[in-house]
Design a protein around this motif. Structure first.
Motif, mmCIF file in Angstrom:
data_model
loop_
_atom_site.group_PDB
_atom_site.id
_atom_site.type_symbol
_atom_site.label_atom_id
_atom_site.label_comp_id
_atom_site.label_asym_id
_atom_site.label_seq_id
_atom_site.Cartn_x
_atom_site.Cartn_y
_atom_site.Cartn_z
ATOM 1 N N LEU A 44 0.832 -1.200 0.000
ATOM 2 C CA LEU A 44 0.000 0.000 0.000
ATOM 3 C C LEU A 44 0.874 1.260 0.000
ATOM 4 O O LEU A 44 0.572 2.236 -0.693
ATOM 5 C CB LEU A 44 -0.920 -0.003 1.218
ATOM 6 C CG LEU A 44 -2.017 -1.078 1.242
ATOM 7 C CD1 LEU A 44 -2.749 -1.063 2.580
ATOM 8 C CD2 LEU A 44 -2.999 -0.877 0.095
ATOM 9 N N GLY A 45 1.943 1.233 0.790
ATOM 10 C CA GLY A 45 2.861 2.371 0.839
ATOM 11 C C GLY A 45 3.536 2.603 -0.501
ATOM 12 O O GLY A 45 3.685 3.749 -0.952
ATOM 13 N N GLU A 46 3.931 1.515 -1.155
ATOM 14 C CA GLU A 46 4.555 1.632 -2.481
ATOM 15 C C GLU A 46 3.572 2.194 -3.496
ATOM 16 O O GLU A 46 3.923 3.048 -4.311
ATOM 17 C CB GLU A 46 5.040 0.251 -2.929
ATOM 18 C CG GLU A 46 5.738 0.255 -4.275
ATOM 19 C CD GLU A 46 6.160 -1.137 -4.722
ATOM 20 O OE1 GLU A 46 6.450 -1.305 -5.920
ATOM 21 O OE2 GLU A 46 6.202 -2.051 -3.876
ATOM 22 N N ALA A 47 2.318 1.722 -3.417
ATOM 23 C CA ALA A 47 1.289 2.226 -4.336
ATOM 24 C C ALA A 47 1.006 3.699 -4.081
ATOM 25 O O ALA A 47 0.798 4.474 -5.025
ATOM 26 C CB ALA A 47 0.004 1.408 -4.156
ATOM 27 N N PHE A 48 1.013 4.100 -2.816
ATOM 28 C CA PHE A 48 0.790 5.500 -2.446
ATOM 29 C C PHE A 48 1.874 6.386 -3.043
ATOM 30 O O PHE A 48 1.584 7.420 -3.657
ATOM 31 C CB PHE A 48 0.781 5.613 -0.915
ATOM 32 C CG PHE A 48 0.446 6.983 -0.405
ATOM 33 C CD1 PHE A 48 -0.875 7.370 -0.225
ATOM 34 C CD2 PHE A 48 1.448 7.891 -0.094
ATOM 35 C CE1 PHE A 48 -1.184 8.639 0.249
ATOM 36 C CE2 PHE A 48 1.145 9.153 0.374
ATOM 37 C CZ PHE A 48 -0.172 9.527 0.552
ATOM 38 N N LEU A 49 3.122 5.965 -2.892
ATOM 39 C CA LEU A 49 4.245 6.742 -3.437
ATOM 40 C C LEU A 49 4.208 6.759 -4.965
ATOM 41 O O LEU A 49 4.515 7.784 -5.586
ATOM 42 C CB LEU A 49 5.568 6.156 -2.946
ATOM 43 C CG LEU A 49 5.850 6.314 -1.437
ATOM 44 C CD1 LEU A 49 7.143 5.602 -1.067
ATOM 45 C CD2 LEU A 49 5.917 7.783 -1.046
ATOM 46 N N ASN A 50 3.836 5.630 -5.574
ATOM 47 C CA ASN A 50 3.721 5.573 -7.039
ATOM 48 C C ASN A 50 2.680 6.562 -7.542
ATOM 49 O O ASN A 50 2.881 7.240 -8.556
ATOM 50 C CB ASN A 50 3.346 4.161 -7.487
ATOM 51 C CG ASN A 50 4.510 3.192 -7.410
ATOM 52 O OD1 ASN A 50 5.669 3.596 -7.346
ATOM 53 N ND2 ASN A 50 4.210 1.907 -7.396
ATOM 54 N N THR A 51 1.571 6.639 -6.815
ATOM 55 C CA THR A 51 0.499 7.565 -7.201
ATOM 56 C C THR A 51 0.984 9.005 -7.150
ATOM 57 O O THR A 51 0.719 9.800 -8.067
ATOM 58 C CB THR A 51 -0.723 7.387 -6.279
ATOM 59 O OG1 THR A 51 -1.224 6.057 -6.415
ATOM 60 C CG2 THR A 51 -1.823 8.378 -6.634
ATOM 61 N N ILE A 52 1.699 9.364 -6.080
ATOM 62 C CA ILE A 52 2.220 10.727 -5.943
ATOM 63 C C ILE A 52 3.224 11.026 -7.050
ATOM 64 O O ILE A 52 3.178 12.095 -7.680
ATOM 65 C CB ILE A 52 2.882 10.921 -4.566
ATOM 66 C CG1 ILE A 52 1.864 10.704 -3.438
ATOM 67 C CG2 ILE A 52 3.503 12.308 -4.473
ATOM 68 C CD1 ILE A 52 0.705 11.661 -3.459
ATOM 69 N N LEU A 53 4.138 10.085 -7.311
ATOM 70 C CA LEU A 53 5.162 10.282 -8.333
ATOM 71 C C LEU A 53 4.545 10.417 -9.718
ATOM 72 O O LEU A 53 4.899 11.333 -10.481
ATOM 73 C CB LEU A 53 6.157 9.121 -8.307
ATOM 74 C CG LEU A 53 7.316 9.188 -9.312
ATOM 75 C CD1 LEU A 53 8.149 10.438 -9.067
ATOM 76 C CD2 LEU A 53 8.198 7.943 -9.217
ATOM 77 N N ILE A 54 3.619 9.531 -10.049
ATOM 78 C CA ILE A 54 2.937 9.585 -11.342
ATOM 79 C C ILE A 54 2.208 10.920 -11.501
ATOM 80 O O ILE A 54 2.244 11.552 -12.565
ATOM 81 C CB ILE A 54 1.935 8.410 -11.474
ATOM 82 C CG1 ILE A 54 2.687 7.088 -11.656
ATOM 83 C CG2 ILE A 54 0.969 8.637 -12.641
ATOM 84 C CD1 ILE A 54 1.798 5.862 -11.537
ATOM 85 N N SER A 55 1.561 11.366 -10.433
ATOM 86 C CA SER A 55 0.795 12.611 -10.482
ATOM 87 C C SER A 55 1.706 13.820 -10.674
ATOM 88 O O SER A 55 1.378 14.742 -11.422
ATOM 89 C CB SER A 55 -0.026 12.769 -9.197
ATOM 90 O OG SER A 55 -0.943 11.695 -9.060
ATOM 91 N N LEU A 56 2.857 13.825 -10.005
ATOM 92 C CA LEU A 56 3.793 14.943 -10.145
ATOM 93 C C LEU A 56 4.378 15.013 -11.555
ATOM 94 O O LEU A 56 4.485 16.092 -12.141
ATOM 95 C CB LEU A 56 4.910 14.821 -9.112
ATOM 96 C CG LEU A 56 4.515 15.090 -7.652
ATOM 97 C CD1 LEU A 56 5.685 14.794 -6.721
ATOM 98 C CD2 LEU A 56 4.038 16.519 -7.471
ATOM 99 N N VAL A 57 4.765 13.848 -12.099
ATOM 100 C CA VAL A 57 5.292 13.817 -13.466
ATOM 101 C C VAL A 57 4.210 14.277 -14.448
ATOM 102 O O VAL A 57 4.481 15.056 -15.372
ATOM 103 C CB VAL A 57 5.781 12.397 -13.831
ATOM 104 C CG1 VAL A 57 6.163 12.315 -15.312
ATOM 105 C CG2 VAL A 57 6.977 12.000 -12.966
ATOM 106 N N THR A 58 2.990 13.801 -14.233
ATOM 107 C CA THR A 58 1.867 14.213 -15.082
ATOM 108 C C THR A 58 1.646 15.713 -14.999
ATOM 109 O O THR A 58 1.418 16.389 -16.014
ATOM 110 C CB THR A 58 0.576 13.481 -14.666
ATOM 111 O OG1 THR A 58 0.761 12.065 -14.809
ATOM 112 C CG2 THR A 58 -0.598 13.918 -15.521
ATOM 113 N N LEU A 59 1.722 16.250 -13.783
ATOM 114 C CA LEU A 59 1.496 17.684 -13.592
ATOM 115 C C LEU A 59 2.541 18.512 -14.330
ATOM 116 O O LEU A 59 2.204 19.504 -14.992
ATOM 117 C CB LEU A 59 1.523 18.022 -12.102
ATOM 118 C CG LEU A 59 1.231 19.481 -11.761
ATOM 119 C CD1 LEU A 59 -0.207 19.841 -12.130
ATOM 120 C CD2 LEU A 59 1.474 19.754 -10.283
#
Length: 245
Positions: A44-59
């Protein structure tokens, strides 16, 4: 005194909704088994960090492409302006789920690229860019007609207008929109689960399917998104209030 009273009232409301959420999580499920989900805290922690990273790159990608579209929409060359406007209308009329599928599969095959993470992020950038372009356009209203007259008087080139006058003025009022956009990107990233990207939605779905704790999984997923999006929303409001002062 009035400010303290206002904070107290908001605190009571927040506490009320917190209790409602807790009661819903506890009593809408017969014999809840949250431990089956939470024992996979590392995933869950890895997925949480992946979501943040993906969102920042997308932004970041969205800010760049959105600015390009914004500049094109303000172009005096009809073809360039038309390309930006038609592209925006097509994208804004396409659901994000459809956009992800089209970019990852048919267009991915056409490009000879099977990297689902890259293509998924590309789909999100394409989808969000017209909305960011509109945000640029709205904040550009702070630049007055008199300033454009002065820029023309001194023969500013188009890129000099953006570099020295327009961008410095729109950055500050644009920040709240930027934060809200990040929140939207984070929520939109949930649809990347259809291409098996290990973000919050995908990982909690996999864990809940494996443990047969389906409703518990959705509650955990919900809380994980709220942990990110609510602070971002509050931050956007605080910054917007300071900017307007």
């Amino acid at each position: 005194m009035k400010k303290c009273s206002l904070r107290a009232q908001y605190g009571i409301v927040v506490l009320f909704f917190t209790i409602i959420i807790f009661l819903a999580m506890r009593f809408t499920i017969k014999n809840p088994r949250y431990e089956l989900i939470l024992t996979n805290y590392n995933l869950l922690g890895e997925a949480f960090l992946n979501t943040i990273l993906i969102s920042l790159v997308t932004l970041i990608g969205t800010l760049i492409l959105g600015f390009i579209i914004f500049v094109m929409m303000r172009s005096k060359i009809t073809y360039i302006k038309a390309i930006a406007e038609v592209f925006s209308e097509i994208i804004m009329g396409t659901p994000l789920l459809v956009m992800i599928f089209l970019v990852v599969y048919p267009f991915g095959q056409l490009l000879g690229n099977d990297n689902k993470l890259f293509l998924g992020i590309l789909a999100m950038i394409l989808y969000n860019s017209p909305y960011v372009a509109n945000a640029y356009e709205s904040t550009a209203a702070v630049v007055t007609d008199e300033q454009y007259i002065v820029m023309n008087l001194y023969n500013f080139k188009w890129y000099e207008q953006y570099k020295y006058v327009i961008l410095p003025q729109i950055i500050r009022p644009f920040v709240p929109s930027l934060i809200n956009n990040l929140s939207s990107v984070i929520k939109g990233s949930a649809l990347l689960n259809i291409i098996s990207i290990p973000e919050i939605t995908y990982m909690t779905t996999v864990i809940s399917n494996k443990s047969y704790a389906f409703i518990e999984g959705y509650y955990v997923m919900w809380l994980m998104y709220l942990i990110v999006t609510i602070p971002l929303s509050l931050l956007a409001k605080i910054i917007a209030k300071k900017v307007s002062q």
